[in-house]
Design a protein around this motif. Structure first.
Motif, PDB file in Angstrom:
ATOM      1  N   GLN A 166       0.809  -1.213   0.000  1.00 10.56           N
ATOM      2  CA  GLN A 166       0.000   0.000   0.000  1.00 10.56           C
ATOM      3  C   GLN A 166       0.844   1.264   0.000  1.00 10.56           C
ATOM      4  N   ASP A 167       2.158   1.093  -0.250  1.00  6.98           N
ATOM      5  CA  ASP A 167       3.038   2.257  -0.285  1.00  6.98           C
ATOM      6  C   ASP A 167       3.375   2.598  -1.734  1.00  6.98           C
ATOM      7  N   ALA A 168       4.520   3.221  -1.969  1.00  6.57           N
ATOM      8  CA  ALA A 168       4.899   3.653  -3.313  1.00  6.57           C
ATOM      9  C   ALA A 168       5.220   2.493  -4.234  1.00  6.57           C
ATOM     10  N   TYR A 169       5.279   1.263  -3.712  1.00 10.01           N
ATOM     11  CA  TYR A 169       5.636   0.097  -4.522  1.00 10.01           C
ATOM     12  C   TYR A 169       4.448  -0.815  -4.830  1.00 10.01           C
ATOM     13  N   GLY A 170       3.231  -0.332  -4.585  1.00 10.00           N
ATOM     14  CA  GLY A 170       2.061  -1.149  -4.888  1.00 10.00           C
ATOM     15  C   GLY A 170       0.805  -0.312  -4.995  1.00 10.00           C
ATOM     16  N   GLY A 171      -0.263  -0.928  -5.494  1.00 15.88           N
ATOM     17  CA  GLY A 171      -1.554  -0.254  -5.548  1.00 15.88           C
ATOM     18  C   GLY A 171      -1.939   0.280  -6.911  1.00 15.88           C
ATOM     19  N   SER A 172      -0.980   0.521  -7.776  1.00 16.29           N
ATOM     20  CA  SER A 172      -1.260   0.990  -9.136  1.00 16.29           C
ATOM     21  C   SER A 172      -0.171   0.444 -10.043  1.00 16.29           C
ATOM     22  N   GLY A 173      -0.443   0.459 -11.352  1.00 19.54           N
ATOM     23  CA  GLY A 173       0.567  -0.009 -12.286  1.00 19.54           C
ATOM     24  C   GLY A 173       1.845   0.797 -12.184  1.00 19.54           C
ATOM     25  N   GLU A 174       1.714   2.106 -12.049  1.00 22.71           N
ATOM     26  CA  GLU A 174       2.894   2.973 -11.927  1.00 22.71           C
ATOM     27  C   GLU A 174       3.709   2.613 -10.696  1.00 22.71           C
ATOM     28  N   ASN A 175       3.037   2.282  -9.600  1.00 22.23           N
ATOM     29  CA  ASN A 175       3.749   1.921  -8.381  1.00 22.23           C
ATOM     30  C   ASN A 175       4.335   0.510  -8.454  1.00 22.23           C
ATOM     31  N   ARG A 176       3.622  -0.401  -9.110  1.00 20.37           N
ATOM     32  CA  ARG A 176       4.118  -1.787  -9.169  1.00 20.37           C
ATOM     33  C   ARG A 176       5.399  -1.911  -9.981  1.00 20.37           C
ATOM     34  N   ILE A 177       5.599  -1.049 -10.971  1.00 20.14           N
ATOM     35  CA  ILE A 177       6.827  -1.117 -11.763  1.00 20.14           C
ATOM     36  C   ILE A 177       7.981  -0.358 -11.103  1.00 20.14           C
ATOM     37  N   ARG A 178       7.695   0.341  -9.999  1.00 21.99           N
ATOM     38  CA  ARG A 178       8.686   1.237  -9.415  1.00 21.99           C
ATOM     39  C   ARG A 178       9.945   0.505  -8.941  1.00 21.99           C
ATOM     40  N   PHE A 179       9.771  -0.596  -8.180  1.00 28.90           N
ATOM     41  CA  PHE A 179      10.954  -1.260  -7.644  1.00 28.90           C
ATOM     42  C   PHE A 179      11.794  -1.913  -8.744  1.00 28.90           C
ATOM     43  N   PRO A 180      11.201  -2.669  -9.690  1.00 29.52           N
ATOM     44  CA  PRO A 180      12.026  -3.182 -10.787  1.00 29.52           C
ATOM     45  C   PRO A 180      12.797  -2.085 -11.522  1.00 29.52           C
ATOM     46  N   LEU A 181      12.160  -0.926 -11.723  1.00 31.29           N
ATOM     47  CA  LEU A 181      12.855   0.172 -12.394  1.00 31.29           C
ATOM     48  C   LEU A 181      13.977   0.736 -11.524  1.00 31.29           C
ATOM     49  N   GLU A 182      13.763   0.777 -10.222  1.00 33.54           N
ATOM     50  CA  GLU A 182      14.834   1.233  -9.334  1.00 33.54           C
ATOM     51  C   GLU A 182      16.033   0.290  -9.401  1.00 33.54           C
ATOM     52  N   VAL A 183      15.756  -1.004  -9.514  1.00 36.16           N
ATOM     53  CA  VAL A 183      16.856  -1.970  -9.663  1.00 36.16           C
ATOM     54  C   VAL A 183      17.603  -1.699 -10.966  1.00 36.16           C
ATOM     55  N   LEU A 184      16.879  -1.489 -12.047  1.00 37.38           N
ATOM     56  CA  LEU A 184      17.525  -1.214 -13.328  1.00 37.38           C
ATOM     57  C   LEU A 184      18.342   0.068 -13.288  1.00 37.38           C
ATOM     58  N   ARG A 185      17.820   1.089 -12.645  1.00 39.75           N
ATOM     59  CA  ARG A 185      18.587   2.343 -12.535  1.00 39.75           C
ATOM     60  C   ARG A 185      19.858   2.137 -11.729  1.00 39.75           C
ATOM     61  N   ALA A 186      19.755   1.340 -10.680  1.00 38.89           N
ATOM     62  CA  ALA A 186      20.940   1.058  -9.873  1.00 38.89           C
ATOM     63  C   ALA A 186      21.969   0.278 -10.684  1.00 38.89           C
ATOM     64  N   LEU A 187      21.511  -0.670 -11.493  1.00 37.89           N
ATOM     65  CA  LEU A 187      22.425  -1.414 -12.363  1.00 37.89           C
ATOM     66  C   LEU A 187      23.090  -0.483 -13.365  1.00 37.89           C
ATOM     67  N   ARG A 188      22.315   0.384 -13.964  1.00 37.54           N
ATOM     68  CA  ARG A 188      22.866   1.308 -14.952  1.00 37.54           C
ATOM     69  C   ARG A 188      23.907   2.228 -14.317  1.00 37.54           C
TER      70      ARG A 188
END
Length: 345
Positions: A166-188
């Motif tokens: 129910q935080d920034a990492y869930g509840g909507s499509g935009e939030n559900r993709i947030r953590f995978p994208l954060e991982v990708l940004r960290a990799l980059r």
């Protein structure tokens, strides 16, 4: 006309053809997660059999994210010596190779799902993915593929059925993709702009009625991946074991709907003949990925090159999955399947 054997320049990679070996768990490692000479032989065999781009079997980024007893680990330096040998051997055969990295989440024994991770644990997990990617880069691999498919943890984050945060990492499509994208940004950030990044993602969910919402979520994910310089996304699905052998490319229609994101897509699933592969290329997919055809018939690509309509003898029986945990990935159709042929190298 683009054929399966047309070379491709993708980012900084020069691929000798459009054929990809999809990440395929082989259970040829040790209980401690170490890669073996059998795996060196297997990847050498794939490269020698004319595969342009090889994705490794998925490697866990931390021990609690280990999916199966003989899965390889990329959580420490223990595999660097063998990874260097594999990279050198694959490159010597003219192929490219990227390591697939994953965390099993709820699919690990006693595992945790998206809602079970604290914010600090998510930060630690990001750093675990970064360490694994840096090991792959240090070993001389041509990139990493982040596993967002097949029900593992990052796939669970994307799913409205499994992500109840129910935080920034869930509840909507935009939030559900947030953590995978954060991982990708960290990799980059850690690996640099020139290090190739790939993802693998499901194009569907096991429950009907969510298709439209999930498609919009995936389009947003792929658009953001393009901005991050991800080279390509491999498109799979959650139900790849459910199709009959005659089904042909399983996810062609769903994947075509995702092309509008503008990111190069690699299609996988049910592609077992030269004609299947050509249909995917004609539909605008720059690369085509194979799994079971290579398990069953190591020389599959050579036969397709001689006869474009050649079809792998794989009948989709699934026995390679059932035998996986105790015998390695063996094909019951022929004594000289990949796991036998590699022993001759």
């Amino acid at each position: 006309m683009t054929s399966l054997f047309t070379p491709l320049h993708l980012g900084g990679l020069s691929l000798k053809n459009r054929a990809v070996r999809s990440a395929t768990q082989d259970d040829l490692g040790t209980a401690q997660g170490q890669m073996t000479r059998q795996e060196l032989a297997l990847y050498t065999l794939l490269a020698r059999q004319n595969v342009g781009l090889i994705f490794s079997a998925h490697c866990y980024v931390s021990p609690e994210g280990k999916a199966s007893p003989l899965q390889n680990g990329l959580d420490s330096e223990k595999n660097l010596p063998m990874l260097r040998k594999i990279a050198q051997s694959v490159h010597g055969e003219g192929a490219c190779m990227a390591m697939q990295i994953s965390h099993a989440g709820l699919k690990a024994p006693g595992g945790k799902g998206p809602s079970d991770f604290s914010l600090q644990e998510l930060e630690n997990l990001k750093q675990a993915f970064v360490r694994s990617a840096l090991y792959a880069k240090e070993a001389g691999m041509d990139g990493v593929q982040l596993h967002l498919a097949h029900g593992y943890l990052l796939s669970q984050f994307l799913s409205p059925l499994e992500n109840s945060r129910q935080d920034a990492y869930g509840g909507s499509g935009e939030n559900r993709i947030r953590f995978p994208l954060e991982v990708l940004r960290a990799l980059r950030q850690a690996c640099g702009n020139d290090f190739p990044l790939f993802i693998k993602v499901n194009c569907n969910l096991p429950q009907p009625g969510l298709e439209e919402e999930y498609e919009q979520e995936l389009l947003l994910l792929l658009e953001e991946c393009k901005k991050l310089g991800v080279l390509a996304a491999e498109i799979s699905g959650c139900n790849f074991r459910a199709f009959p052998p005659s089904a042909g490319p399983y996810y062609l229609k769903q994947a075509q709907a995702l092309q509008k994101a503008g990111l190069p897509l690699i299609l996988v699933g049910g592609i077992r003949s030269g004609n299947d592969a050509q249909a995917c290329l004609d539909a605008g997919f720059p690369l085509v990925s194979f799994c079971r055809p290579f398990v069953c018939e190591p020389e599959f690509l050579q036969k397709v090159q001689k006869n474009p309509s050649h079809r792998a003898p794989c009948i989709g029986c699934g026995q390679c999955f059932r035998q996986l945990s105790s015998h390695g990935r063996l094909c019951p159709l022929r004594e000289q399947g990949a796991d036998q042929a590699l022993l001759a190298l």
